[in-house]
Design a protein around this motif. Structure first.
Motif, PDB file in Angstrom:
ATOM      1  N   SER A  58       0.844  -1.203   0.000  1.00 48.51           N
ATOM      2  CA  SER A  58       0.000   0.000   0.000  1.00 48.51           C
ATOM      3  C   SER A  58       0.881   1.255   0.000  1.00 48.51           C
ATOM      4  N   SER A 102      -4.981   1.176   2.853  1.00 45.05           N
ATOM      5  CA  SER A 102      -4.783  -0.119   3.510  1.00 45.05           C
ATOM      6  C   SER A 102      -5.751  -1.143   2.960  1.00 45.05           C
ATOM      7  N   GLN A 103      -5.220  -2.217   2.402  1.00 41.47           N
ATOM      8  CA  GLN A 103      -6.078  -3.288   1.905  1.00 41.47           C
ATOM      9  C   GLN A 103      -6.982  -3.772   3.027  1.00 41.47           C
ATOM     10  N   SER A 104      -6.361  -4.157   4.138  1.00 37.54           N
ATOM     11  CA  SER A 104      -7.110  -4.782   5.236  1.00 37.54           C
ATOM     12  C   SER A 104      -7.870  -3.776   6.091  1.00 37.54           C
ATOM     13  N   THR A 107      -4.164  -2.452   9.640  1.00 36.54           N
ATOM     14  CA  THR A 107      -2.731  -2.359   9.900  1.00 36.54           C
ATOM     15  C   THR A 107      -2.446  -1.462  11.111  1.00 36.54           C
ATOM     16  N   SER A 155       0.043  -9.093  -1.826  1.00 42.49           N
ATOM     17  CA  SER A 155      -1.038  -8.231  -2.312  1.00 42.49           C
ATOM     18  C   SER A 155      -0.862  -7.966  -3.810  1.00 42.49           C
ATOM     19  N   GLU A 236       9.072 -11.613  -0.990  1.00 39.47           N
ATOM     20  CA  GLU A 236       8.209 -12.138   0.075  1.00 39.47           C
ATOM     21  C   GLU A 236       7.697 -13.542  -0.214  1.00 39.47           C
TER      22      GLU A 236
HETATM   23  O1  M6R Z   1      -3.605  -4.225   4.677  1.00 42.16           O
HETATM   24  P1  M6R Z   1      -2.536  -3.207   4.327  1.00 42.16           P
HETATM   25  O2  M6R Z   1      -2.628  -2.746   2.910  1.00 42.16           O
HETATM   26  O3  M6R Z   1      -2.454  -2.075   5.289  1.00 42.16           O
HETATM   27  O4  M6R Z   1      -1.185  -4.045   4.476  1.00 42.16           O
HETATM   28  C1  M6R Z   1       0.055  -3.428   4.305  1.00 42.16           C
HETATM   29  C2  M6R Z   1       1.151  -4.455   4.165  1.00 42.16           C
HETATM   30  O5  M6R Z   1       1.239  -5.274   5.303  1.00 42.16           O
HETATM   31  C3  M6R Z   1       0.963  -5.354   2.941  1.00 42.16           C
HETATM   32  O6  M6R Z   1       0.815  -4.595   1.761  1.00 42.16           O
HETATM   33  C4  M6R Z   1       2.140  -6.294   2.760  1.00 42.16           C
HETATM   34  O7  M6R Z   1       3.300  -5.569   2.465  1.00 42.16           O
HETATM   35  C5  M6R Z   1       1.874  -7.347   1.699  1.00 42.16           C
HETATM   36  N1  M6R Z   1       2.204  -8.661   2.187  1.00 42.16           N
HETATM   37  C6  M6R Z   1       2.633  -7.120   0.421  1.00 42.16           C
HETATM   38  O8  M6R Z   1       2.350  -8.085  -0.534  1.00 42.16           O
END
Ligand code: M6R
Length: 361
Positions: A58, A102-104, A107, A155, A236
């Motif tokens: 992100s 943030s995807q989730s 964070t 991601s 990763e």
């Molecule tokens: O849920 P978020 O976008 O906040 O998460 C951020 C990172 O933890 C996440 O993008 C992480 O770097 C992924 N494993 C990358 O593929």
């Protein structure tokens, strides 16, 4: 459900053209104007400075967002790594505005920053794939990424969705004088064509990366930002030590790490810097690097290993096309990671030591 796919990551990579189309349908009206709540656009336009705060992938999407906010909408923008900014911030503006990516939406590092800026009375917007997540509920405003559940730890589609929604915000801040609709629709079509060619990426992964112990992605401008994401994606899930680098910076030290057969992958989607990146790649080849070029048709040379369809631009949206062209190269770098992980016999979706959502600081 993975359906016909061996891993969620591959399914999620393949969903990206449709994620863009869903977002185009949901965020633009028939006249291709952005339909985002006026209050949000007003906050962004009135802010002395926009801060985008995020982690991991992100964070890398945020770097592209900054370029779009500045180049398309002429709004000064700063990107901050959440875990750093929470404890070491300098915010001189009287009226900043904060965008959390943030995807989730869970964070912990980003939540810490949100609490810090709320205590100072500043307003915020969260862009997240999980609409009822903590960051969505706690920010002043929230917008959904509409990518559908992302299960693989790596991601992929959330990155594309984030860049797409950031492009809509840029268009809206530019008072809809530019349109991201045509380039994005064309990118979705081009992505489908790229996805038809998966065997090519499987073969390249085998040839360049599966047996490598260290690798480099290089590029300039937006390609440098994508290089960071490409490197994260590869390391990763394949555990190949990989660095993403601004191509011109390599000669200031890192070039010392290039040995016989070190894979160096150049990302070339930006006409302005294409030839400069090529000369930096040649410098690595002179030290024995195993060079691979991923270029868009417009700037490709016949011998490049990956030539991606270019997105035509009418003169008035050339800036937009330049900003978004990295979305084309996103699919190849994701596929290279996927096939490297697979080729090394690893669990693509669940790499060691990592969690999908990082709820500790
Ligand atoms: O849920 P978020 O976008 O906040 O998460 C951020 C990172 O933890 C996440 O993008 C992480 O770097 C992924 N494993 C990358 O593929």
């Amino acid at each position: 459900d993975k359906g016909i796919y061996p891993y969620y990551m591959l399914k999620e990579i393949e969903e990206q053209p449709n994620v863009i189309r869903t977002l185009l349908n949901e965020y633009l009206d028939d006249a291709k104007q952005v339909t985002i709540d006026d209050a949000i656009i007003r906050e962004l336009k009135q802010a002395d400075r926009i801060y985008i705060v995020a982690a991991g992938t992100s964070y890398h999407a945020s770097l592209i967002g900054k370029r779009m906010f500045e180049k398309i909408a002429n709004r000064p923008t700063q990107v901050e790594i959440a875990s750093e900014f929470a404890y070491d911030s300098y915010i001189p503006e009287a009226n900043p505005f904060f965008v959390f990516l943030s995807q989730s939406g869970e964070t912990a590092d980003s939540r810490e920053v949100l609490q810090m800026i709320e205590a100072k009375g500043f307003k915020s917007l969260t862009l997240t794939n999980v609409p009822n997540s903590t960051l969505a509920r706690e920010a002043t405003y929230a917008l959904p990424l509409l990518a559908g559940p992302e299960i693989a730890v790596a991601s992929t589609k959330a990155y594309t969705a984030q860049i797409t929604v950031l492009a809509f915000l840029a268009q809206a801040m530019a008072d809809n004088r530019v349109s991201v609709a045509h380039p994005l629709a064309a990118i979705a079509v081009a992505m489908e064509a790229i996805l038809q060619d998966k065997e090519h990426y499987e073969a390249l992964a085998k040839d360049y990366l599966v047996d490598a112990s260290s690798a480099f992605y290089i590029g300039r401008a937006n390609d440098a930002e994508l290089a960071l994401e490409a490197a994260l994606k590869l390391k990763e899930i394949s555990y190949v030590h990989t660095e993403g680098f601004a191509a011109g910076e390599l000669k200031h030290g890192t070039l010392a790490l290039i040995e016989d057969n070190t894979p160096v992958i150049a990302l070339i989607t930006q006409p302005k810097t294409a030839e400069l990146t090529r000369s930096n790649l040649a410098e690595t080849q002179a030290r024995g690097a195993h060079a691979l070029v991923i270029a868009t048709e417009q700037v490709a040379h016949a011998e490049d290993q990956v030539i991606l369809p270019s997105v035509d631009s009418a003169d008035d949206d050339a800036v937009v096309v330049d900003q978004l062209a990295i979305l084309l190269a996103t699919i190849p770098v994701q596929l290279l990671s996927y096939y490297t992980s697979l080729g090394r016999g690893l669990d693509v979706d669940r790499p060691r030591n990592l969690a999908k959502s990082v709820t500790v600081q």
